[in-house]
Design an enzyme around this catalytic site. Structure first.
Site, mmCIF file in Angstrom:
data_model
loop_
_atom_site.group_PDB
_atom_site.id
_atom_site.type_symbol
_atom_site.label_atom_id
_atom_site.label_comp_id
_atom_site.label_asym_id
_atom_site.label_seq_id
_atom_site.Cartn_x
_atom_site.Cartn_y
_atom_site.Cartn_z
ATOM 1 N N ASP A 145 -0.508 9.352 -30.300
ATOM 2 C CA ASP A 145 0.259 8.192 -29.838
ATOM 3 C C ASP A 145 -0.566 6.904 -29.836
ATOM 4 O OD1 ASP A 145 2.866 9.102 -29.372
ATOM 5 O OD2 ASP A 145 2.389 9.853 -27.364
ATOM 6 N N CYS B 35 6.191 -1.460 -29.744
ATOM 7 C CA CYS B 35 5.195 -0.479 -29.264
ATOM 8 C C CYS B 35 3.968 -0.456 -30.162
ATOM 9 C CB CYS B 35 5.761 0.928 -29.275
ATOM 10 S SG CYS B 35 7.278 1.111 -28.429
ATOM 11 N N ARG C 14 7.078 4.996 -15.645
ATOM 12 C CA ARG C 14 5.645 5.006 -15.949
ATOM 13 C C ARG C 14 4.880 4.080 -14.976
ATOM 14 N NH1 ARG C 14 4.881 6.813 -21.517
ATOM 15 N NH2 ARG C 14 6.465 8.432 -21.807
ATOM 16 N N HIS D 162 10.222 2.645 -20.903
ATOM 17 C CA HIS D 162 9.313 1.494 -20.826
ATOM 18 C C HIS D 162 10.187 0.244 -20.875
ATOM 19 C CE1 HIS D 162 5.290 3.198 -22.660
ATOM 20 N NE2 HIS D 162 5.224 3.150 -21.345
ATOM 21 N N ARG E 254 -2.482 10.993 -23.128
ATOM 22 C CA ARG E 254 -2.718 9.633 -23.646
ATOM 23 C C ARG E 254 -3.927 8.956 -22.991
ATOM 24 N NH1 ARG E 254 2.017 5.680 -25.099
ATOM 25 N NH2 ARG E 254 0.277 4.982 -26.378
#
Ligand SMILES: CN(C)C(=N)NCCC[C@H](N)C(=O)O
Length: 270
Positions: free
Chosen positions: A70, A263, A140, A169, A95
């Site tokens: 990612d 992103c 998140r 997000h 991550r």
């Protein structure tokens, strides 16, 4: 509509998808059993970079690290305002090591990176918008991180609660068009947050669920050009009516990991 929208040159940080894959599932888009076409992903990403450069923007790259599929989602690594870097602390353990590689890039460029105390996923949830920073929470980034961001930058932080796991997000549900305006999908937000957005942006561009599910709100605007998913046709038409210039860029392979154009793009604001 007069041809009045003005582009401002931007500096973007991106990460080549050399190790991109869907190996774990940390959002509803991710299905490790569904194949990803890595070569297609690399072509799509290259087109995004070329498109930014063709429009006059500076694009810099951070070295991709093996084992971090990612890491291509550069927006999540930090938020940078006036040359100050507020780093990330990812919720998913998978991550967390990405921050080391991004910190090395920032340090090499002479930036100091602030380490948040609480979960915070960079520009995924922290969206600088002119005089304030819009900040998502619910999936998140935490409220505690919002407070820390406000203390760090001395800029008002406006907390917005996300309620739909597909829009986990803030940058999947809203993007900044210019200093004055945004586009967003209201149903991704709690009723109170919807009211806040309506008060702050009475003239906002309102997207449909279809636009949002096509990653149309994961767009990047330079004030004039809007780099946007081609699947968000209705949203692109609204933007064109308002005098913006939609520039379609297809990142469909990245949608399989829950990411899109924004992103993949960290803006370095000096
Ligand atoms: C627009 N979005 C959501 C982003 N800013 N980042 C994409 C992160 C994708 C990654 N698999 C994850 O779930 O963290």
């Amino acid at each position: 509509m007069p041809d009045s929208r003005v582009a401002r040159r931007r500096r973007y940080l991106v990460c080549e998808p050399r190790h991109f894959a869907v190996r774990y599932a940390i959002n509803p888009w991710m299905h490790p059993d569904r194949p990803v076409d890595v070569l297609l992903a690399q072509r799509q990403w290259r087109t995004l970079v070329d498109t930014y450069r063709d429009h006059g923007h500076t694009v810099e790259t951070v070295k991709p690290e093996p084992g971090l599929p990612d890491m291509v989602f550069a927006a999540n690594a930090a938020v940078v305002v006036e040359g100050r870097v507020f780093g990330s602390l990812f919720l998913a353990p998978e991550r967390r090591p990405e921050t080391v590689a991004y910190e090395a890039w920032f340090k090499a460029g002479g930036y100091e990176v602030h380490h948040p105390e609480s979960v915070c996923e960079g520009e995924g949830d922290l969206v600088p918008a002119g005089r304030w920073i819009l900040a998502g929470t619910g999936f998140r980034t935490t409220r505690e991180a919002h407070r820390e961001v406000q203390e760090f930058f001395g800029v008002p932080v406006i907390g917005l609660t996300l309620v739909d796991p597909y829009f986990y997000h803030l940058d999947t549900a809203l993007f900044v068009l210019d200093e004055e305006n945004v586009a967003y999908y209201p149903e991704a937000f709690s009723p109170g947050s919807r009211e806040v957005l309506a008060r702050l942006y009475p003239d906002a561009v309102i997207a449909t669920r279809e636009d949002a599910m096509a990653f149309g709100l994961n767009s990047v605007s330079d004030g004039r050009h809007v780099f946007i998913s081609p699947g968000a046709a209705a949203l692109a038409a609204q933007l064109a009516d308002r005098g913006y210039v939609p520039v379609p860029v297809d990142l469909s392979e990245f949608h399989k990991a829950g990411g899109g154009i924004k992103c993949c793009t960290q803006e370095i604001r000096s």
